[in-house]
Design a protein around this motif. Structure first.
Motif, PDB file in Angstrom:
ATOM      1  N   GLY A 132     -13.404  52.264   6.186  1.00 47.63           N
ATOM      2  CA  GLY A 132     -13.249  51.306   7.266  1.00 47.63           C
ATOM      3  C   GLY A 132     -12.870  51.975   8.560  1.00 47.63           C
ATOM      4  N   ARG A 133     -12.544  51.171   9.538  1.00 45.84           N
ATOM      5  CA  ARG A 133     -12.290  51.659  10.891  1.00 45.84           C
ATOM      6  C   ARG A 133     -10.863  52.162  11.075  1.00 45.84           C
ATOM      7  NH1 ARG A 133     -10.234  48.806  15.025  1.00 45.84           N
ATOM      8  NH2 ARG A 133     -10.459  46.909  13.787  1.00 45.84           N
ATOM      9  N   GLN A 134      -9.867  51.455  10.510  1.00 47.96           N
ATOM     10  CA  GLN A 134      -8.478  51.755  10.848  1.00 47.96           C
ATOM     11  C   GLN A 134      -7.577  51.604   9.626  1.00 47.96           C
ATOM     12  OE1 GLN A 134      -6.917  52.655  13.932  1.00 47.96           O
ATOM     13  NE2 GLN A 134      -5.152  52.950  12.590  1.00 47.96           N
ATOM     14  N   LEU A 135      -6.726  52.612   9.427  1.00 47.13           N
ATOM     15  CA  LEU A 135      -5.624  52.523   8.472  1.00 47.13           C
ATOM     16  C   LEU A 135      -4.313  52.681   9.241  1.00 47.13           C
ATOM     17  CD1 LEU A 135      -4.117  52.684   5.681  1.00 47.13           C
ATOM     18  CD2 LEU A 135      -4.425  55.170   5.873  1.00 47.13           C
ATOM     19  N   THR A 136      -3.358  51.804   8.977  1.00 49.70           N
ATOM     20  CA  THR A 136      -2.011  51.953   9.516  1.00 49.70           C
ATOM     21  C   THR A 136      -1.032  51.862   8.353  1.00 49.70           C
ATOM     22  OG1 THR A 136      -2.643  50.920  11.606  1.00 49.70           O
ATOM     23  CG2 THR A 136      -0.291  51.075  11.116  1.00 49.70           C
ATOM     24  N   ALA A 137      -0.230  52.908   8.181  1.00 47.05           N
ATOM     25  CA  ALA A 137       0.792  52.926   7.134  1.00 47.05           C
ATOM     26  C   ALA A 137       2.142  53.145   7.794  1.00 47.05           C
ATOM     27  CB  ALA A 137       0.501  54.022   6.124  1.00 47.05           C
ATOM     28  N   ARG A 138       3.077  52.232   7.543  1.00 48.90           N
ATOM     29  CA  ARG A 138       4.426  52.345   8.114  1.00 48.90           C
ATOM     30  C   ARG A 138       5.444  52.262   6.986  1.00 48.90           C
ATOM     31  NH1 ARG A 138       2.234  48.240  11.450  1.00 48.90           N
ATOM     32  NH2 ARG A 138       1.564  48.996  13.497  1.00 48.90           N
ATOM     33  N   ASN A 139       6.358  53.220   6.981  1.00 51.88           N
ATOM     34  CA  ASN A 139       7.417  53.235   5.979  1.00 51.88           C
ATOM     35  C   ASN A 139       6.823  53.133   4.568  1.00 51.88           C
ATOM     36  OD1 ASN A 139      10.049  53.309   4.944  1.00 51.88           O
ATOM     37  ND2 ASN A 139      10.247  51.079   5.010  1.00 51.88           N
ATOM     38  N   VAL A 140       5.881  53.987   4.295  1.00 52.41           N
ATOM     39  CA  VAL A 140       5.214  54.007   2.989  1.00 52.41           C
ATOM     40  C   VAL A 140       5.472  55.356   2.333  1.00 52.41           C
ATOM     41  CG1 VAL A 140       3.021  53.843   1.754  1.00 52.41           C
ATOM     42  CG2 VAL A 140       3.438  52.392   3.752  1.00 52.41           C
ATOM     43  N   ARG A 141       5.783  55.328   1.053  1.00 50.21           N
ATOM     44  CA  ARG A 141       5.953  56.542   0.265  1.00 50.21           C
ATOM     45  C   ARG A 141       4.697  56.735  -0.580  1.00 50.21           C
ATOM     46  NH1 ARG A 141       9.438  56.148  -3.565  1.00 50.21           N
ATOM     47  NH2 ARG A 141      10.354  58.239  -3.500  1.00 50.21           N
ATOM     48  N   PHE A 142       4.073  57.907  -0.451  1.00 52.65           N
ATOM     49  CA  PHE A 142       2.876  58.242  -1.218  1.00 52.65           C
ATOM     50  C   PHE A 142       3.270  59.291  -2.254  1.00 52.65           C
ATOM     51  CE2 PHE A 142       1.320  56.841   2.930  1.00 52.65           C
ATOM     52  CZ  PHE A 142       0.328  55.940   2.573  1.00 52.65           C
TER      53      PHE A 142
END
Length: 760
Positions: free
Chosen positions: A184-194
């Motif tokens: 897709g066009r955009q990913l936004t991840a905030r305060n995420v633990r991977f």
């Protein structure tokens, strides 16, 4: 029902549910605003509109644009308790969930990202065939906030708020276990633990990705190397190279902390290289003497940027061994994108007297062009406007030169193109003495003379027996005198020939000339030993099995039929070339999966007695795992072998799911292509650079000893040396067999030197 009333009801329905820690109140729930609460029973969830207690059911109700609010709990992407082994479709890896919509927000209702967990527990050959991936998002705009996305295949899931939801890892052996992809066009991840280990893939793939205040735990080949912005993030590095590669302008990292969790003395950001920009970032390592590079084998054209970078609190220049790769920014305030300067080519070859090269940067600012110091006479630069240049090769010497032409802007950005500039091309050389073959003292010599014109002779000579190549002298092979071929008993009764393709350094190749020996070879004694560094071994496809010949072909053994791979018979299975990573120098490497190498000695009918074999190898993998994955990837080294019937004895070296930094060794018997174990497998860490494999069969006792010059890893309790033995029935065979079923590229094993001896 309004939001406060709904939350009060949920708290009453579940004794374990806690009020949301997230500061914003929920809006009214509807078809575009759903709630996921794993603490609810099925009856409780069914009684509430737009409320679900499993991730699977919530996903089934996604609209074109949806916000899914998620209360603290552990939500499994697929059932970790099922014994099923999942596989992928259409050549792709297996996925836990494939989600297709236009705009999706996953919002954890907590400020503590550890409390909302979306989890899986599968990886390559650990509950899956293929690199298991939790999510495959086909979403134009994806936002993820306040949660943990974790593949707990090789990591314990610790959930102290509800200990019953905790879970031990599936295996200690680290394998490929991914989080997800975004198309897709955009990913936004905030305060995420991977969380994962190998190949983390923290939602890679969007055209643009932003990670804000996120945490990553990974080994190698893990992070998003596309157009990605990392701000205020932390990285726990359990490997050596967290990015496989970066491309385009590369990621921009601001105010990030890297923590080295292992004992590596050298750390690199990328395995394959590419641009990176680090601003105000901090590296934390057990030792101040650790080396930090952009990539292990940086190309001269690479340009990366740093500003205010520290190692253990002190300023540090990344990639100091190749300082031309690093540009130190003196002012990085207000940066919203990497300071990238595009260039139309990063590598090019030119030849004096032939077409020039046009380079451009297409930048808004004027570009200055320069050549590496000391190389100004090898090209001339002709400006073609504010951002373009014409490069005319002017190498008047006799050797090829490699250097960079650099584009630079006034604001400190750079880009480079690595040029290989050849001298003027010479025509094919003429023979001053026509080639003839002369036999003397067990050697056949090709005697000829060329008009060298001040250049070196780079002719290629191939020796034929019965029109089958048996030896080759490659272009540029060091040596003095005339090309020679050492005669053996395999040549008796045969007339040999030599093919010569005359060529000078920097010149064109002439026509192939064939020279036949005047009479058949005779009188050569029976060979009782063989010694080769493979440098003269022809590598083209050669499937013939005959006495005195090397067979260089491909084969897919029966015990690999569960794994889908094949090879192209029109291409060589082997290549003699320079190694990389753990493979040092030059040697013979697998060019395709399934590469097979066999030698059939003369005298099959008479038979052979006891036999010994020693093989020196360098696995390209440096961590001791030897092969790409535990998918039937092994190398067999056999002696007392009959290539016609595929019968004999040997040592199998195989990657398994037991260990990520070790392989298993076991003695095996080949019986008409069927392989049977003779010993229990032994896991060890010695399959590393400078590995010596010694086999012998004497008096019915088959033995193997494997060792390495690479020191034992400090964090392993496994043996660093292997000795195996088994009592077997004698046979009269004397062949050699090497079968490699591993993937190629960075998973090959380089063969450096082989010696074998037979008793009559």
């Amino acid at each position: 029902m309004n939001a406060p009333a709904l939350l009060l009801l949920l708290c009453c329905l579940s004794a374990t549910a806690q009020p949301p820690q997230h500061g914003n109140a929920l809006p009214p729930l509807d078809a575009r605003h759903l709630l996921l609460d794993g603490s609810l029973s099925d009856a409780q969830a069914d009684s509430l509109p737009f409320v679900f207690n499993t991730l699977q059911e919530a996903v089934e109700h996604l609209a074109d644009t949806t916000t899914l609010y998620i209360r603290p709990w552990v939500y499994w992407v697929d059932n970790p308790d099922t014994p099923d082994v999942v596989t992928g479709r259409d050549g792709r890896e297996p996925f836990g969930m494939v989600i297709t919509t236009t705009k999706l927000t996953l919002m954890g209702l907590t400020d503590d990202a550890r409390r909302v967990v979306l989890a899986s527990q599968r990886g390559q050959m650990q509950g899956a065939v293929g690199n298991f991936t939790m999510f495959d998002f086909h979403v134009d705009e994806l936002t993820v906030e306040n949660m943990t996305l974790g593949n707990y295949c090789n990591v314990d899931l610790d959930y102290p708020w509800q200990p019953a939801l905790s879970r031990q890892r599936r295996s200690d052996a680290i394998t490929q276990a991914h989080v997800g992809y975004v198309h897709g066009r955009q990913l936004t991840a905030r305060n995420v633990r991977f969380i994962s280990r190998l190949n983390l893939n923290p939602l890679n793939g969007a055209h643009h990705s932003t990670y804000d205040s996120c945490h990553f735990e990974c080994t190698d080949d893990a992070l998003n190397g596309g157009d990605a912005l990392y701000r205020h993030c932390t990285f726990h590095l359990y490997g050596q190279k967290p990015w496989w590669s970066t491309f385009g302008a590369g990621p921009l990292l601001e105010d990030c902390d890297f923590h080295v969790m292992g004992s590596n003395r050298e750390m690199f950001f990328c395995k394959q290289g590419g641009p990176l920009t680090l601003v105000g970032c901090r590296y934390h390592a057990p030792s101040d003497s650790i080396y930090i590079g952009w990539t292990a084998y940086p190309q001269p054209w690479l340009r990366c940027y740093q500003h205010d970078f520290t190692l253990n609190g002190r300023s540090y220049l990344i990639g100091g061994r190749q300082p031309q790769n690093t540009i130190v920014l003196h002012d990085a305030g207000g940066m919203t994108a990497p300071p990238y300067l595009r260039i139309s080519r990063q590598q090019a070859e030119l030849r004096t007297g032939e077409a020039p090269l046009a380079l451009s940067s297409s930048d808004a600012q004027p570009v200055r062009w320069r050549v590496d110091s000391g190389c100004e006479d090898l090209v001339s630069l002709k400006s073609q406007g504010k951002d373009s240049v014409l490069i005319v090769p002017t190498n008047q010497g006799s050797t090829t030169a490699t250097f960079c032409v650099v584009a630079a802007t006034a604001d400190g950005r750079e880009a480079a193109c690595q040029l290989t500039v050849h001298p003027r091309l010479l025509p094919p050389p003429t023979f001053l003495q026509q080639p003839v073959l002369q036999q003397r003292k067990g050697v056949l010599q090709l005697v000829y003379g060329l008009d060298l014109q001040g250049r070196t002779d780079e002719s290629v000579v191939t020796w034929l027996r019965d029109d089958i190549p048996v030896s080759v002298m490659r272009a540029g092979t060091p040596g003095t005198g005339h090309p020679t071929y050492r005669l053996t008993d395999a040549d008796n009764g045969h007339r040999l020939s030599a093919l010569i393709v005359p060529r000078l350094h920097g010149g064109t190749a002439g026509d192939t000339l064939r020279i036949d020996a005047p009479k058949p070879i005779k009188g050569q004694k029976r060979l009782t030993q063989i010694d080769t560094d493979f440098s003269d071994l022809p590598t083209q496809w050669q499937p013939r099995i005959a006495e005195g010949y090397w067979t260089t072909d491909g084969y897919k053994p029966a015990d690999t039929q569960d794994y889908s791979w094949s090879f192209n018979r029109q291409r060589p299975m082997w290549a003699y070339e320079e190694g990389f990573n753990g493979a040092v120098g030059y040697g013979l490497v697998q060019a395709q999966r399934g590469a097979r190498l066999m030698y059939t000695p003369v005298g099959r009918r008479q038979g052979y007695g006891d036999m010994e074999l020693t093989l020196l190898v360098d696995p390209t993998k440096t961590a001791g795992q030897g092969f790409g994955s535990a998918t039937g990837q092994y190398m067999d080294v056999c002696l007392k072998f009959d290539p016609l019937t595929l019968t004999g004895y040997g040592l199998r070296i195989i990657r398994t799911t037991k260990h990520a930094r070790a392989v298993d060794f076991l003695l095996v018997e080949y019986d008409h292509g069927q392989v049977h174990p003779l010993t229990d497998p032994v896991s060890a860490t010695c399959y590393r650079t400078g590995c010596t494999i010694a086999l012998s069969l004497r008096g019915g006792l088959l033995t193997a000893h494997v060792s390495t010059i690479t020191p034992c890893p400090a964090d392993s309790a496994l043996p660093h040396e292997v000795s195996l033995q088994a009592h077997v029935a004698d046979n009269t065979f004397g062949g050699i067999h090497i079968q490699h079923t591993g993937s190629c590229g960075e998973s090959t094993t380089m063969l450096h030197h082989l010696t074998a001896s037979w008793e009559e």
